[in-house]
Design a protein around this motif. Sequence first.
Motif, PDB file in Angstrom:
ATOM      1  N   UNK A 493       0.844  -1.184   0.000  1.00  0.00           N
ATOM      2  CA  UNK A 493       0.000   0.000   0.000  1.00  0.00           C
ATOM      3  C   UNK A 493       0.880   1.235   0.000  1.00  0.00           C
ATOM      4  N   UNK A 494       0.391   2.309  -0.656  1.00  0.00           N
ATOM      5  CA  UNK A 494       1.138   3.571  -0.694  1.00  0.00           C
ATOM      6  C   UNK A 494       0.206   4.705  -0.293  1.00  0.00           C
ATOM      7  N   UNK A 495       0.757   5.702   0.405  1.00  0.00           N
ATOM      8  CA  UNK A 495      -0.036   6.864   0.811  1.00  0.00           C
ATOM      9  C   UNK A 495       0.904   8.059   0.993  1.00  0.00           C
ATOM     10  N   UNK A 496       0.303   9.226   1.270  1.00  0.00           N
ATOM     11  CA  UNK A 496       1.097  10.438   1.431  1.00  0.00           C
ATOM     12  C   UNK A 496       0.686  11.137   2.711  1.00  0.00           C
ATOM     13  N   UNK A 499       1.316  18.635   4.331  1.00  0.00           N
ATOM     14  CA  UNK A 499       0.594  19.873   4.588  1.00  0.00           C
ATOM     15  C   UNK A 499       1.117  20.922   3.619  1.00  0.00           C
ATOM     16  N   UNK A 500       0.232  21.775   3.092  1.00  0.00           N
ATOM     17  CA  UNK A 500       0.706  22.810   2.160  1.00  0.00           C
ATOM     18  C   UNK A 500       1.817  23.659   2.776  1.00  0.00           C
ATOM     19  N   UNK A 501       2.896  23.820   1.989  1.00  0.00           N
ATOM     20  CA  UNK A 501       4.028  24.628   2.448  1.00  0.00           C
ATOM     21  C   UNK A 501       4.997  23.911   3.354  1.00  0.00           C
ATOM     22  N   UNK A 502       4.699  22.670   3.720  1.00  0.00           N
ATOM     23  CA  UNK A 502       5.568  21.946   4.657  1.00  0.00           C
ATOM     24  C   UNK A 502       6.110  20.645   4.068  1.00  0.00           C
ATOM     25  N   UNK A 503       6.114  20.552   2.753  1.00  0.00           N
ATOM     26  CA  UNK A 503       6.672  19.366   2.120  1.00  0.00           C
ATOM     27  C   UNK A 503       5.708  18.198   2.097  1.00  0.00           C
ATOM     28  N   UNK A 504       6.188  17.082   1.546  1.00  0.00           N
ATOM     29  CA  UNK A 504       5.368  15.875   1.421  1.00  0.00           C
ATOM     30  C   UNK A 504       6.227  14.661   1.749  1.00  0.00           C
ATOM     31  N   UNK A 505       5.561  13.660   2.316  1.00  0.00           N
ATOM     32  CA  UNK A 505       6.250  12.417   2.657  1.00  0.00           C
ATOM     33  C   UNK A 505       5.423  11.264   2.096  1.00  0.00           C
ATOM     34  N   UNK A 506       5.966  10.608   1.063  1.00  0.00           N
ATOM     35  CA  UNK A 506       5.306   9.445   0.456  1.00  0.00           C
ATOM     36  C   UNK A 506       5.852   8.182   1.119  1.00  0.00           C
ATOM     37  N   UNK A 507       4.922   7.335   1.547  1.00  0.00           N
ATOM     38  CA  UNK A 507       5.293   6.103   2.258  1.00  0.00           C
ATOM     39  C   UNK A 507       4.633   4.926   1.558  1.00  0.00           C
ATOM     40  N   UNK A 508       5.404   3.876   1.346  1.00  0.00           N
ATOM     41  CA  UNK A 508       4.777   2.626   0.878  1.00  0.00           C
ATOM     42  C   UNK A 508       5.295   1.470   1.706  1.00  0.00           C
ATOM     43  N   UNK A 509       4.468   0.453   1.824  1.00  0.00           N
ATOM     44  CA  UNK A 509       4.866  -0.716   2.604  1.00  0.00           C
ATOM     45  C   UNK A 509       4.720  -1.980   1.756  1.00  0.00           C
ATOM     46  N   UNK A 510       5.623  -2.936   2.010  1.00  0.00           N
ATOM     47  CA  UNK A 510       5.639  -4.208   1.299  1.00  0.00           C
ATOM     48  C   UNK A 510       5.707  -5.336   2.325  1.00  0.00           C
ATOM     49  N   UNK A 511       5.109  -6.485   2.024  1.00  0.00           N
ATOM     50  CA  UNK A 511       5.196  -7.606   2.972  1.00  0.00           C
ATOM     51  C   UNK A 511       6.657  -8.032   3.173  1.00  0.00           C
TER      52      UNK A 511
END
Length: 513
Positions: A493-496, A499-511
């Motif tokens: 699964x992948x998600x983000x 917050x606007x102006x504070x960057x982004x962190x994309x995370x994904x998980x694998x078994x």
Amino acid sequence: MVDYQLRQREYLLEISRAMTSSLDLPSVLRMIIQYAVEMLRGQAGFIALRQEDGSFRVQASYGLHSGALPFFAPLLTGIPPWTDPVGWMIPDLETRLSMVAATLGLGLRQVVALPMVMQGELIGVIYVFRSRGGAFSANDRQVLASFADQAAIAVHNARLYQQVMEEKRLLSAIIENSADGIMILDRHCRIRVFNRALVKLTGWPAEEAIGQPCYRVLALRDRQGKDICRTRCPLMQPEGRLYVEGDIQRDGKAIAVGISYSPLYDDEGRLVSIIANVRDITAFREAEEMKSTFISIISHELKSPVALIKGYADTLRREDAHWDEKTLRESLDVIVEESDRLNQLIDNLLDASRLQAGALKLEFSYLRIDKLAEKEVEKFRTQSKEHLFAVDFPPDLPLVRGDSERLRQVLDNLLSNAIKYSPQGGLIKVGGWADEDWVYVYVSDEGIGIPKEEQERIFERFYRAESALTPRTRGAGLGLYLCKAVVEAHGGKIWVESEPGKGAKFIFKLPRV
């Protein structure tokens, strides 16, 4: 004799009244057999109707216990078809009766059976039994024939009614369970029928919608918010196509619908009712918008590198110019870079097409996702001087089972986005951790961030988050769509988090293995 005939007429009159006042077949048949037995001074009787398989079954009886009826089965076999009205009779009927009477210990000695015929078809038989008195006379048979005619009419009417009711129930079930919204209007455009799909589509309960004008329930609007029902309803136009499209507002959300109207007229050409078929076309409209977006984005994304490649190639091939080695190298670097970008775009389009067709294949092996990420970071370090890159994985990160090329593609897209959407530079960090079931990987930046309302949609095909950078930032809106598809194909699964102006962190998980 006069009293007898008078009683007969009274009985037939009662039966006729019962037939006109009730279409309940069992009760009418019970009345007919009771009156028939009483008129013929019998002690018992029953009516047997023909079934679909050709057999006969007792439907109403008089003077007999229900538990005894199965023993009369021998009287229901060998019944001849209706071919000879004069000579019609059931063979060996009295012999069969004597056997049944002996078995049950009943004193039934005489039997008369007359056919119930409707439109030349044998639909049943009336049986009357006597335990005393003489044989049934010709007059008795004539009286019973009158009851048989009445019974045949009752059966015919009841079956027609049952057929009509069955068809009505079937039609109601079809309307109620139709995937499309269906409503039936009277000639004044007031709702008479409102099915379940329309309840879901409009939010109006059926009991509240019925009786309302259709314009009040649908409240159809065009893209500019104008009332279609009152201004451009096809039912109000003298000519034209009986079809309209518009938006229904439901819980603050616009649902696009297409409505087809089918007016029904009587033999004199007067409008009786209108059937309206309401179809949710939101998905079709979104598909059309996606198609337009796709053509626009792809045209732009293909045009840019092709124009650059052609421009530099035309410049280099000029015969009147002599380029130094540095200029040649820089020009060729641009051509190679734009060719790579063009090749990447084509690969993404092909992968998206394969995903749509369910044909994206994975080559699984056991791999170290942290080592794969480190190689990707090293590659991107040489591509951006404004950004700092950091890698943060624990030394004992477990193995995962996956396709190394596809997972590299995921990291490549996430790192590329991190650079594009943090144009002022900053730290881009790649790291991860593990728990008992999963291995987690993240890519974070210090860029413009993503609004909350867009965080789910950014993984859709061709969707690009709205921001000041969007017009200047290259991309077809396929990168995150492919990331999501690849990660989910690995069972992850992948998600983000952003917050606007504070960057982004994309995370994904694998078994984890």
